[in-house]
Write a protein that holds these residues in place. Structure first.
Motif, PDB file in Angstrom:
ATOM      1  N   ILE A  51      28.871  50.243   2.912  1.00 23.02           N
ATOM      2  CA  ILE A  51      29.933  49.986   1.933  1.00 23.02           C
ATOM      3  C   ILE A  51      29.600  48.735   1.131  1.00 23.02           C
ATOM      4  O   ILE A  51      28.807  47.898   1.551  1.00 23.02           O
ATOM      5  CB  ILE A  51      31.312  49.814   2.611  1.00 23.02           C
ATOM      6  CG1 ILE A  51      31.326  48.551   3.491  1.00 23.02           C
ATOM      7  CG2 ILE A  51      31.689  51.045   3.418  1.00 23.02           C
ATOM      8  CD1 ILE A  51      32.693  48.227   4.082  1.00 23.02           C
ATOM      9  N   THR A  52      30.202  48.641  -0.044  1.00 17.56           N
ATOM     10  CA  THR A  52      30.067  47.485  -0.918  1.00 17.56           C
ATOM     11  C   THR A  52      31.456  47.014  -1.314  1.00 17.56           C
ATOM     12  O   THR A  52      32.270  47.820  -1.782  1.00 17.56           O
ATOM     13  CB  THR A  52      29.260  47.825  -2.186  1.00 17.56           C
ATOM     14  OG1 THR A  52      27.963  48.297  -1.819  1.00 17.56           O
ATOM     15  CG2 THR A  52      29.115  46.602  -3.078  1.00 17.56           C
ATOM     16  N   TRP A  53      31.733  45.733  -1.138  1.00 20.34           N
ATOM     17  CA  TRP A  53      33.032  45.174  -1.503  1.00 20.34           C
ATOM     18  C   TRP A  53      33.040  44.748  -2.971  1.00 20.34           C
ATOM     19  O   TRP A  53      32.071  44.187  -3.478  1.00 20.34           O
ATOM     20  CB  TRP A  53      33.374  43.965  -0.639  1.00 20.34           C
ATOM     21  CG  TRP A  53      33.818  44.314   0.746  1.00 20.34           C
ATOM     22  CD1 TRP A  53      33.105  44.205   1.900  1.00 20.34           C
ATOM     23  CD2 TRP A  53      35.100  44.838   1.124  1.00 20.34           C
ATOM     24  NE1 TRP A  53      33.853  44.626   2.970  1.00 20.34           N
ATOM     25  CE2 TRP A  53      35.089  45.014   2.525  1.00 20.34           C
ATOM     26  CE3 TRP A  53      36.260  45.171   0.415  1.00 20.34           C
ATOM     27  CZ2 TRP A  53      36.181  45.510   3.226  1.00 20.34           C
ATOM     28  CZ3 TRP A  53      37.349  45.661   1.117  1.00 20.34           C
ATOM     29  CH2 TRP A  53      37.309  45.827   2.506  1.00 20.34           C
ATOM     30  N   ASN A 105      28.048  52.488  -0.682  1.00 19.73           N
ATOM     31  CA  ASN A 105      26.792  52.033  -1.263  1.00 19.73           C
ATOM     32  C   ASN A 105      25.880  53.228  -1.503  1.00 19.73           C
ATOM     33  O   ASN A 105      25.247  53.740  -0.580  1.00 19.73           O
ATOM     34  CB  ASN A 105      26.123  51.017  -0.321  1.00 19.73           C
ATOM     35  CG  ASN A 105      24.921  50.350  -0.940  1.00 19.73           C
ATOM     36  OD1 ASN A 105      24.508  50.685  -2.042  1.00 19.73           O
ATOM     37  ND2 ASN A 105      24.355  49.393  -0.217  1.00 19.73           N
ATOM     38  N   LYS A 106      25.789  53.643  -2.756  1.00 24.88           N
ATOM     39  CA  LYS A 106      25.002  54.823  -3.102  1.00 24.88           C
ATOM     40  C   LYS A 106      23.505  54.556  -2.989  1.00 24.88           C
ATOM     41  O   LYS A 106      22.711  55.499  -3.046  1.00 24.88           O
ATOM     42  CB  LYS A 106      25.341  55.274  -4.527  1.00 24.88           C
ATOM     43  CG  LYS A 106      26.812  55.624  -4.726  1.00 24.88           C
ATOM     44  CD  LYS A 106      27.269  56.734  -3.804  1.00 24.88           C
ATOM     45  CE  LYS A 106      28.732  57.097  -4.069  1.00 24.88           C
ATOM     46  NZ  LYS A 106      29.213  58.175  -3.165  1.00 24.88           N
ATOM     47  N   ASN A 116      32.954  57.230   5.598  1.00 20.82           N
ATOM     48  CA  ASN A 116      34.267  57.673   6.060  1.00 20.82           C
ATOM     49  C   ASN A 116      35.301  56.642   5.605  1.00 20.82           C
ATOM     50  O   ASN A 116      35.379  55.536   6.144  1.00 20.82           O
ATOM     51  CB  ASN A 116      34.273  57.809   7.596  1.00 20.82           C
ATOM     52  CG  ASN A 116      35.547  58.409   8.129  1.00 20.82           C
ATOM     53  OD1 ASN A 116      36.639  58.103   7.655  1.00 20.82           O
ATOM     54  ND2 ASN A 116      35.416  59.265   9.134  1.00 20.82           N
ATOM     55  N   GLU A 117      36.076  56.967   4.595  1.00 24.08           N
ATOM     56  CA  GLU A 117      37.015  56.018   3.999  1.00 24.08           C
ATOM     57  C   GLU A 117      38.069  55.548   4.988  1.00 24.08           C
ATOM     58  O   GLU A 117      38.330  54.351   5.102  1.00 24.08           O
ATOM     59  CB  GLU A 117      37.693  56.651   2.780  1.00 24.08           C
ATOM     60  CG  GLU A 117      36.769  56.895   1.608  1.00 24.08           C
ATOM     61  CD  GLU A 117      37.522  57.428   0.411  1.00 24.08           C
ATOM     62  OE1 GLU A 117      38.734  57.749   0.565  1.00 24.08           O
ATOM     63  OE2 GLU A 117      36.931  57.530  -0.672  1.00 24.08           O
ATOM     64  N   ASP A 178      19.609  45.762  -2.751  1.00 21.64           N
ATOM     65  CA  ASP A 178      20.245  46.845  -1.998  1.00 21.64           C
ATOM     66  C   ASP A 178      21.526  47.344  -2.659  1.00 21.64           C
ATOM     67  O   ASP A 178      22.064  48.378  -2.265  1.00 21.64           O
ATOM     68  CB  ASP A 178      20.546  46.401  -0.565  1.00 21.64           C
ATOM     69  CG  ASP A 178      21.533  45.255  -0.513  1.00 21.64           C
ATOM     70  OD1 ASP A 178      21.595  44.491  -1.490  1.00 21.64           O
ATOM     71  OD2 ASP A 178      22.249  45.143   0.496  1.00 21.64           O
ATOM     72  N   GLU A 179      22.026  46.624  -3.680  1.00 21.83           N
ATOM     73  CA  GLU A 179      23.219  47.070  -4.399  1.00 21.83           C
ATOM     74  C   GLU A 179      22.958  47.186  -5.893  1.00 21.83           C
ATOM     75  O   GLU A 179      23.890  47.342  -6.677  1.00 21.83           O
ATOM     76  CB  GLU A 179      24.372  46.090  -4.162  1.00 21.83           C
ATOM     77  CG  GLU A 179      24.813  46.009  -2.708  1.00 21.83           C
ATOM     78  CD  GLU A 179      25.913  44.996  -2.493  1.00 21.83           C
ATOM     79  OE1 GLU A 179      26.338  44.379  -3.485  1.00 21.83           O
ATOM     80  OE2 GLU A 179      26.344  44.820  -1.344  1.00 21.83           O
TER      81      GLU A 179
END
Length: 241
Positions: A51-53, A105-106, A116-117, A178-179
């Motif tokens: 995930i990315t914040w 994070n695609k 999983n949200e 990475d993002e």
């Protein structure tokens, strides 16, 4: 907003300094926290590589005040036994309300099974209620911070009655490989405005003023470059026998 959390972060001191000015040895804090600093705080609450914040907005609650403190730093040029005296300009008695949300994070399709949200959102809210998973720092390690769940609009900001305050050119954040689809290390700059105590952040991809530092290749994890923990243990402890 979907997958969002709202929290309050506060502390006795904060130091959100401009990385461009750290070469001289003395540090002076921005008036407000940067996007990257708040992202780091949010990642200290809960983070996973899948995930990315994204920081949506921050509310400056207390009056902006500073305090200059003399700090003894190592004198590396002439002698390691001597110290220099530097002045660090800290923010004091800070409190911020933060609204953030996460997206997957695609750039890490190998972790698609972890997209999983509900799982990540529930864990984030649970660890936030316990003060986060890791220590909270307000810009630098010597500035300890504390977090707790909090309604973003609750309470009154010192700047509630001021319509707009320009804050000049600031560092927005850093693009890590990475993002970043461009696979490069970059610094973003922008010119924010505080409206009634609230700063609304642009998304990283919407920032036009970007300075590229260098090219990096994001490391891709697969079965070919992942070592089994048992093999690693034998390699460390039995290689010399």
């Amino acid at each position: 907003m979907r997958n969002s959390i709202e929290y309050k972060v506060w502390g006795r001191y904060a130091l959100f300094f401009n990385p461009i000015m750290r070469v001289g040895g003395e540090k002076c804090s921005y008036q407000v926290p940067t996007y990257q600093a708040l992202k780091g705080i949010t990642e200290s609450i809960y983070w996973k590589p899948s995930i990315t914040w994204y920081i949506d907005k921050v509310r400056i609650v207390n009056r902006i005040s500073t305090q200059s403190i003399g700090v003894k730093t190592k004198k590396y040029r002439d002698s390691f036994k001597e110290n220099d005296l530097s002045n660090y300009c800290y923010l004091r008695n800070v409190e911020y309300h933060v609204s953030a949300h996460f997206e997957f994070n695609k750039n890490r399709p190998d972790l698609q099974d972890d997209w999983n949200e509900n799982k990540h959102h529930n864990i984030a809210k649970r660890v936030l209620s316990r003060g986060g998973r890791r220590d909270i720092f307000l810009g630098t390690r010597e500035c300890q911070g504390y977090v707790e769940p909090f309604d973003f609009d609750e309470g009154v900001s010192f700047y509630e009655n001021l319509s707009s305050i320009p804050l000049g050119t600031m560092v927005h954040g850093i693009n890590y490989p990475d993002e970043n689809m461009d696979s490069s290390f970059e610094i973003r700059l922008w010119q924010p405005e505080m409206e009634k105590g609230v700063i609304y952040f642009k998304r990283p991809e919407d920032i036009k003023t970007v300075r590229k530092i260098r090219k990096f290749r994001m490391k891709k994890f697969s079965q070919d470059n992942i070592q089994d923990v048992d093999d690693l243990y034998e390699e460390i402890f039995y290689e010399g026998e």
